[in-house]
Design a protein around this motif. Sequence first.
Motif: not given
Lengths: 258, 296
Positions: A93, B35, B38-39, B214-215, B218, B221, B227, B231
């Motif tokens: 993002p 976050c 997840v990322l 977080a997910v 996600y 955002c 994000l 979260s």
Amino acid sequence: MPAATHHILRLRHVTVRYGQTAALDDVTCDIPCGSSTAILGPNGAGKSTLLRAILGWHPLAAGDVRLGDDHPQHALPRLAYLPQRQTIDWDFPVTVRKVVEQGRYPSLKLFQRLGPADLQRVDRALEELGLTALADRQIRMLSGGQQQRVFLARALAQGADVFLLDEPFAGLDLFGAEELTHILRTWEAQGRTVLAAVHDLELARRTFTHAVLLDTTLIAAGPVRDVLSPAHIDRAFRQGRCVHDNPLHSVRSADFPR
Amino acid sequence: MTLHEFFIAPFAYDFMQRALFSAALLSVSGGLLGCILVLRRLALMGDALSHSLLPGVALAWLLFGPSTTALFLGALLAGLLTALGSALLSRLTRVKEDAAFGSLFIVFFGAGIALVSKLPTRLNLTHFLFGNVLGVSPTDVQLTAAVSAATVLVFAVFYRAILLETFDPVFHRATGGRGALIHFGFLALTVLNLVAALQTMGIVLALGLFLLPAVSAYLWCDSFSRLLLLSVGFALVCSLAGILLSYHAGLASGAAIVLCLGGVFLGSALFSPRYGAAALVLDRWRNRHPPAPRRG
């Protein structure tokens, strides 16, 4: 042509080994300031390794690399590196502008915010690469060529004057390649130094002023016309292996009979 | 039941205050860490890490009894051993990091179960696995506060380095960043937070408090900073809701919190206007049935 060319990057006897095998063997060459130089050679010739050696990512078994008068590790802000493009998660993002702003991050101190000068650089980089209209888009919404321009813009915002590009033409369509050629020519005209690993000899001949031809060892370095002589290409690409054509014409020109 | 009875009365009890406080603290740090998990596609690795804490907890219990500090240190040791062990395995052998993690954590978890079966009372196993809000001691809250503060501090100081390392590690390295340091620091913080979440959430469910907000965020955002904030927001709201749910319905606190977060996640996955399933299906349907062109 000035009487004495200034050399921005100087490599002396650079040798890099992966275990037993040498990826680069005793490479000595100079990259003129403000030139656009293609690094050419067959697969496994050490093109990417040369770029990474300049960044200081491979311990040199022998030799030395200088950027101006410094070791490159001490002048990292002057270097911008663009790897082959697979490593980014395009669903991240983040907008185009935020990615270009990242170019300013390394020069900021802890807790220091982007100042007006930083933002101005970001704006200029966006404008120069024609991204101003796309600045607020998510990066996943861009085409392949636009995505690459975002990272070129980040390199500009970084304030680098030497650009190390690893296979920048890989995966671009004809239009994207044309655009990139145009960008590289503009940069050359502005006196920026570009060093790019390229595997297409014909493209290199059209786009770059200088070339370094490698096959683990240095075959030739200098103006692109001199480097890409039939004799040099022969040495780099054939060396006893059975290849029937000049690699410049090795793209099949006639259809295979049905 | 009045609003007061529903929202305020439960927190007349000390243990409920402590539970709420520690869950809120964990929401802040867990929401941030989640976050990055997840990322960077480390969600499953986080799960493995949380399971690997069990032998450390069980061993500490066997040796020192129910001392919070001993449990904390035991779990921390087990978690760091797993993280370092798999990093070493993947660098020194042919095994890749995910396989190394998977193998190590299952061995650790097995050892943990074996140790727990040696414990004097059986009751303790469910306590470790699923958390027990009654068991949150003042020392636990202090430890959680320290861990949470450390996490927030690291995120505040190294925000840009974390962002660069998550988004583009190659660029981070090329501009002189220390990627390995950030990576290991991140793993260490994750272990610390999982350990801190042990009492409230339990080993099996602790990761839920990190991952689910977080997910969910996600799915909403388009910017990294938002994000992180959303979260943390999801985690906070769901912790409160979960603790109330657990109090009124008599559920395990960890399970109640995870269920609330699960509801938010499901809602986001279905109905997020840009990235939800409904939006995607509707979009496809519209593409297949374009509105008839108007005449005139």
